[in-house]
Write an enzyme that holds these catalytic residues in place. Sequence first.
Site, short mmCIF file in Angstrom:
data_model
loop_
_atom_site.label_atom_id
_atom_site.label_comp_id
_atom_site.label_asym_id
_atom_site.label_seq_id
_atom_site.Cartn_x
_atom_site.Cartn_y
_atom_site.Cartn_z
N HIS A 39 7.85 -16.81 19.74
CA HIS A 39 6.58 -16.91 20.48
C HIS A 39 6.69 -17.87 21.66
O HIS A 39 5.69 -18.31 22.22
CB HIS A 39 5.45 -17.33 19.54
CG HIS A 39 5.13 -16.29 18.50
ND1 HIS A 39 4.44 -16.55 17.35
CD2 HIS A 39 5.44 -14.97 18.45
CE1 HIS A 39 4.34 -15.44 16.63
NE2 HIS A 39 4.94 -14.47 17.27
N CYS A 89 10.53 -17.14 33.91
CA CYS A 89 10.38 -16.25 35.07
C CYS A 89 10.11 -14.82 34.59
O CYS A 89 10.86 -14.29 33.77
CB CYS A 89 11.64 -16.29 35.92
SG CYS A 89 11.60 -15.11 37.28
ZN LIG Z 1 13.70 -15.74 38.20
#
Ligand SMILES: [Zn+2]
Length: 265
Positions: free
Chosen positions: A133, A141
Amino acid sequence: MAQVDSSLDATIRQAAQLVLAAEYVTALTGAGISVESGIPPFRGPGGLWTKYGEPPMDGYQRFLQDPKKAWEERLAPTGAGQEMRETIARAAPNPGHTAFVKLEEMGVLRWLITQNVDNLHRRAGSRNVLEIHGNSTLVRCLNCTARFPTAVISFEVLPPRCLQCDGILKNDTVAFGEPIPGDVLEQCWRAVEHCDCMIVAGTSATVTPAAYFPMQVRERGGTLIEVNLYESEITPFCTVSLRGASGEVLDKLAQAVWTLQTTRS
Ligand SMILES: [Zn+2]
């Protein structure tokens, strides 16, 4: 009382033998492990969501629709978000976390899969940790999946951007509606595939995908060792169930494994 203790000790010895008889030991942990560090669970009595209400079920979609707004809310949290952040900042690993570090250092524990986002396993010193989690101290990202400590990221312009590819950064904690990050899930399945003994601690393992892992081990003939205060949905499938506070029980288990391992060699 003495009788209860000695029967727990006998069960712990049995569990330690199962651990040492196995070729590939993994662990699965949940909120119950962190309760002794002062981190409240999400659900149930005293749970954060019981107190503040469940977060929106479409949290991930909301983030994708308006990452700037999601970050503005996240940087000035209220309610459950605020309480969780303050509690995690104050919390320290407990003997349950340390027991897993010992088992790893003994060469016994291969991988630790956790549903907790509080970073306490890593802070305790565990190395092979799979956080299904996510980790509340990291950002991830959405483009290249690189993760960074939140502390190294600039929030002057929102949403913050990836230091590698300029993609949009999201907090690593998995939101409702967000798929479990593929890289972590893949590593989990690889570990589970080899696993013939899983220690399931502080979780009733009812939330998927975590719920699949012990069942998969069980189906392949492996053993399950449960550490939990209470009986749970997974209890009937466990080879051994250790009842008690996870810090105390896991510490005893690590000790018992160490003693057995030392006397054998
Ligand atoms: Zn990235």
